[in-house]
Scaffold this active site. Structure first.
Site, PDB file in Angstrom:
ATOM      1  N   GLN A   1     -39.186 -14.799   1.232  1.00 48.19           N
ATOM      2  CA  GLN A   1     -38.774 -13.586   1.321  1.00 48.19           C
ATOM      3  C   GLN A   1     -37.297 -13.389   1.573  1.00 48.19           C
ATOM      4  OE1 GLN A   1     -40.411 -11.071   4.511  1.00 48.19           O
ATOM      5  NE2 GLN A   1     -41.112  -9.785   2.844  1.00 48.19           N
TER       6      GLN A   1
ATOM      7  N   SER B   1       0.976  -1.220  -0.066  1.00 48.43           N
ATOM      8  CA  SER B   1      -0.160   0.127   0.065  1.00 48.43           C
ATOM      9  C   SER B   1       0.784   1.250  -0.004  1.00 48.43           C
ATOM     10  CB  SER B   1      -0.823   0.028   1.259  1.00 48.43           C
ATOM     11  OG  SER B   1      -2.024  -0.936   1.178  1.00 48.43           O
TER      12      SER B   1
ATOM     13  N   GLU C   1      -4.241  -3.693  -6.951  1.00 47.97           N
ATOM     14  CA  GLU C   1      -4.491  -2.235  -7.391  1.00 47.97           C
ATOM     15  C   GLU C   1      -4.785  -1.366  -6.450  1.00 47.97           C
ATOM     16  OE1 GLU C   1      -4.927  -1.831 -11.592  1.00 47.97           O
ATOM     17  OE2 GLU C   1      -4.640  -3.994 -12.082  1.00 47.97           O
TER      18      GLU C   1
ATOM     19  N   HIS D   1     -27.500 -20.730  -2.893  1.00 51.29           N
ATOM     20  CA  HIS D   1     -27.244 -22.061  -3.308  1.00 51.29           C
ATOM     21  C   HIS D   1     -26.816 -23.178  -2.492  1.00 51.29           C
ATOM     22  CE1 HIS D   1     -26.500 -19.820  -7.225  1.00 51.29           C
ATOM     23  NE2 HIS D   1     -26.403 -20.905  -7.814  1.00 51.29           N
TER      24      HIS D   1
HETATM   25  N1  CAA Z   1      -2.115  10.885 -10.990  1.00 50.19           N
HETATM   26  C1  CAA Z   1      -1.010  11.520 -11.065  1.00 50.19           C
HETATM   27  N2  CAA Z   1      -0.116  12.002 -10.006  1.00 50.19           N
HETATM   28  C2  CAA Z   1      -0.735  11.401  -8.793  1.00 50.19           C
HETATM   29  C3  CAA Z   1      -1.718  10.621  -8.604  1.00 50.19           C
HETATM   30  C4  CAA Z   1      -2.305  10.275  -9.850  1.00 50.19           C
HETATM   31  N3  CAA Z   1      -3.542   9.304  -9.718  1.00 50.19           N
HETATM   32  N4  CAA Z   1      -1.693  10.254  -7.246  1.00 50.19           N
HETATM   33  C5  CAA Z   1      -0.703  10.890  -6.645  1.00 50.19           C
HETATM   34  N5  CAA Z   1      -0.126  11.746  -7.633  1.00 50.19           N
HETATM   35  C6  CAA Z   1       1.118  12.618  -7.070  1.00 50.19           C
HETATM   36  C7  CAA Z   1       0.553  13.605  -6.150  1.00 50.19           C
HETATM   37  O1  CAA Z   1       0.070  14.735  -6.817  1.00 50.19           O
HETATM   38  C8  CAA Z   1       1.988  14.018  -5.744  1.00 50.19           C
HETATM   39  O2  CAA Z   1       2.662  14.562  -6.616  1.00 50.19           O
HETATM   40  P1  CAA Z   1       3.757  15.901  -6.114  1.00 50.19           P
HETATM   41  O3  CAA Z   1       5.018  14.851  -5.274  1.00 50.19           O
HETATM   42  O4  CAA Z   1       3.953  16.726  -7.090  1.00 50.19           O
HETATM   43  O5  CAA Z   1       3.059  16.742  -4.611  1.00 50.19           O
HETATM   44  C9  CAA Z   1       2.739  12.641  -5.498  1.00 50.19           C
HETATM   45  O6  CAA Z   1       1.819  11.757  -6.475  1.00 50.19           O
HETATM   46  C10 CAA Z   1       2.839  11.887  -4.076  1.00 50.19           C
HETATM   47  O7  CAA Z   1       1.407  11.654  -3.845  1.00 50.19           O
HETATM   48  P2  CAA Z   1       1.066  11.343  -2.420  1.00 50.19           P
HETATM   49  O8  CAA Z   1       1.702  12.346  -1.505  1.00 50.19           O
HETATM   50  O9  CAA Z   1      -0.438  11.368  -2.599  1.00 50.19           O
HETATM   51  O10 CAA Z   1       1.626  10.030  -2.320  1.00 50.19           O
HETATM   52  P3  CAA Z   1       1.397   8.894  -1.062  1.00 50.19           P
HETATM   53  O11 CAA Z   1       3.119   8.398  -1.121  1.00 50.19           O
HETATM   54  O12 CAA Z   1       0.873   9.667   0.149  1.00 50.19           O
HETATM   55  O13 CAA Z   1       0.734   7.622  -1.754  1.00 50.19           O
HETATM   56  C11 CAA Z   1      -1.315   6.308  -1.918  1.00 50.19           C
HETATM   57  C12 CAA Z   1      -0.670   7.875  -1.969  1.00 50.19           C
HETATM   58  C13 CAA Z   1      -2.820   6.648  -2.468  1.00 50.19           C
HETATM   59  C14 CAA Z   1      -1.319   5.704  -0.728  1.00 50.19           C
HETATM   60  C15 CAA Z   1      -0.381   5.562  -3.026  1.00 50.19           C
HETATM   61  O14 CAA Z   1       0.631   5.010  -2.545  1.00 50.19           O
HETATM   62  C16 CAA Z   1      -1.333   4.192  -3.239  1.00 50.19           C
HETATM   63  O15 CAA Z   1      -1.961   4.337  -4.293  1.00 50.19           O
HETATM   64  N6  CAA Z   1      -0.920   3.099  -3.029  1.00 50.19           N
HETATM   65  C17 CAA Z   1      -1.620   1.739  -3.481  1.00 50.19           C
HETATM   66  C18 CAA Z   1      -0.692   1.163  -4.267  1.00 50.19           C
HETATM   67  C19 CAA Z   1      -1.208   0.268  -5.211  1.00 50.19           C
HETATM   68  O16 CAA Z   1      -2.398   0.414  -5.597  1.00 50.19           O
HETATM   69  N7  CAA Z   1      -0.320  -0.869  -5.441  1.00 50.19           N
HETATM   70  C20 CAA Z   1      -1.040  -1.988  -6.377  1.00 50.19           C
HETATM   71  C21 CAA Z   1       0.054  -2.062  -7.432  1.00 50.19           C
HETATM   72  S1  CAA Z   1      -0.310  -2.943  -8.652  1.00 50.19           S
HETATM   73  C22 CAA Z   1      -0.877  -4.632  -8.334  1.00 50.19           C
HETATM   74  O17 CAA Z   1      -1.878  -4.751  -7.490  1.00 50.19           O
HETATM   75  C23 CAA Z   1      -0.197  -5.859  -8.853  1.00 50.19           C
HETATM   76  C24 CAA Z   1      -0.561  -6.096 -10.159  1.00 50.19           C
HETATM   77  O18 CAA Z   1       0.026  -6.452 -11.076  1.00 50.19           O
HETATM   78  C25 CAA Z   1      -2.111  -5.937 -10.535  1.00 50.19           C
END
Ligand code: CAA
Length: 379
Positions: A279, A132, A363, A338
């Site tokens: 129901q 995460s 994700e 089921h």
């Molecule tokens: N689009 C563009 N930029 C974004 C963004 C987005 N959606 N979200 C954040 N940013 C930018 C922010 O604007 C910020 O920019 P600045 O440095 O210019 O300020 C920068 O990214 C950092 O953002 P945060 O401070 O919000 O970052 P954070 O470290 O606090 O993390 C979080 C935020 C939402 C917790 C993020 O870490 C997150 O989404 N975690 C989950 C990770 C995840 O989904 N992992 C799954 C991996 S894939 C998988 O599952 C395997 C597979 O193969 C399917």
């Protein structure tokens, strides 16, 4: 304001549903049992023009919008959730990200083969110590002449080992934390790139999920996606697209559970009448129908927003959260409706429940979706 897909979108749904019903549904139990990678399904999707549906037509894609892609993932998942995630990760996390952030040369080099299905893509963000908290990743990329040298370990990588191309996030500047992350396109076969064995998973058992090891992997500078330090934002942006795909996968699973439950409730007789007349069952079916309708509206709206300028991370997070929790809640209910048959592998209902669980985790977990929504609400 229209609250339903256009006739073009429904035409895409009819085409993909026909393919999925005919080819994927009959083999879903086999792939679940054996864990065999469903290469034949991906080949059929490629031949029918669905792989790369979201990629620009000048690079061999169909140039359609994210709602079209979302409907495709939903319909594939309704018949085989494991095929849906392979397709989804390839199209969004990998290919769409190259289409968005690649140079003209990178797009010409990689997108046609990704759009035709000749090459499969994967996305490498997660590490053993960075799930995460993706910004805490430790893999490194050190510039050495006209190459970067990548070292580290990725885990839980969908399409690991089977994919031909990997988007890899690694630190080019350790001091800058997540702002020091850079994204690279790494080709399978590059010396030092290797894979763990496919994980033995609860659900989506035929999608290969592996560790990816990087031992001094030399990647040309021309394979850097975006600028140094852009990697975290590229990954977050990729996940905006990917989360729509996982929402669609969850919705397709929920829809399958609902349809099976309605059919079974009408045919199963207990206490001298079909259980659909009880129901207790009616209320479960009503809750399923309502939640699925709400999830679909949120998802389609988020998919439409994705094609509009600006960031729509909170709306996408709401859609993924609602779809994933709908899938989990109602696949459990489907097993309940089921009864004993729902618990038996032969009927395929328990598979829906096992497949649903991961949509609340990968994700971005449901907790991370709530964090994104809360931060937007409280900004
Ligand atoms: N689009 C563009 N930029 C974004 C963004 C987005 N959606 N979200 C954040 N940013 C930018 C922010 O604007 C910020 O920019 P600045 O440095 O210019 O300020 C920068 O990214 C950092 O953002 P945060 O401070 O919000 O970052 P954070 O470290 O606090 O993390 C979080 C935020 C939402 C917790 C993020 O870490 C997150 O989404 N975690 C989950 C990770 C995840 O989904 N992992 C799954 C991996 S894939 C998988 O599952 C395997 C597979 O193969 C399917």
């Amino acid at each position: 304001m229209l609250f339903r897909p256009s006739e073009e979108h429904e035409a895409i749904r009819r085409r993909i549903r026909e393919l999925a019903e005919k080819e994927f549904r009959p083999k879903a139990a086999h792939y679940d049992e054996t864990g065999e990678f469903p290469a034949a399904n991906m080949k059929l999707l490629a031949e029918a023009g669905f792989v790369g549906i979201n990629l620009p037509d000048e690079y061999g894609g169909a140039g359609l919008d994210m709602l079209s892609h979302t409907i495709c993932v939903e319909e594939i998942a309704r018949c085989c959730a494991t095929t849906a995630v392979i397709f989804e990760v390839h199209n969004t996390l990998h290919s769409e990200t190259i289409a968005h952030f690649g140079t003209e040369e990178q797009k010409r080099r990689y997108l046609p083969a990704l759009a035709s299905g000749e090459k499969l893509g994967a996305f490498c963000l997660t590490e053993p110590g960075a799930g995460s908290d993706a910004g805490a990743l430790k893999s490194t990329a050190v510039l050495d002449g006209d190459h970067y040298v990548l070292s580290g370990q990725k885990c839980f990588i969908t399409n690991g080992g089977v994919a031909d191309l990997y988007l890899v996030m690694a630190l080019t500047d350790k001091e800058k934390g997540s702002r020091g992350i850079t994204c690279f396109i790494v080709e399978k076969g590059t010396e030092g790139l290797s894979f763990g064995k496919p994980e033995d998973k609860m659900g989506i058992r035929a999608s290969h999920t592996t560790d990816v090891f990087l031992e001094n992997v030399r990647v040309p500078v021309s394979n850097r996606l975006g600028a140094e330090g852009d990697g975290f934002k590229i990954a977050m942006s990729a996940l905006d697209a990917g989360r729509l795909g996982i929402g669609a996968q969850a919705l397709g699973i929920a829809q399958a559970a609902y349809e099976a439950s309605v059919a079974y409730a009408k045919e199963r007789v207990q206490f001298g009448k079909p259980i659909a007349e009880l129901q207790a069952i009616q209320w479960m079916i009503a809750d399923m129908a309502t939640d699925i309708e709400a999830a679909r509206l949120l998802l389609y709206r988020a998919a439409e927003l994705y094609s509009q300028p600006g960031r729509h991370s909170a709306q996408i997070a709401m859609a993924k959260l609602k779809c994933a929790e709908t899938a989990m809640t109602h696949t459990i209910k489907a097993v309940q409706i089921h009864g004993g048959y729902g618990y038996m592998r032969e009927y395929g209902i328990e598979r829906l429940m096992r497949d649903a669980k991961i949509t609340e985790i990968y994700e971005g977990t449901s907790e991370i979706m709530r964090l994104i929504i809360a931060l937007a609400a409280l900004r």
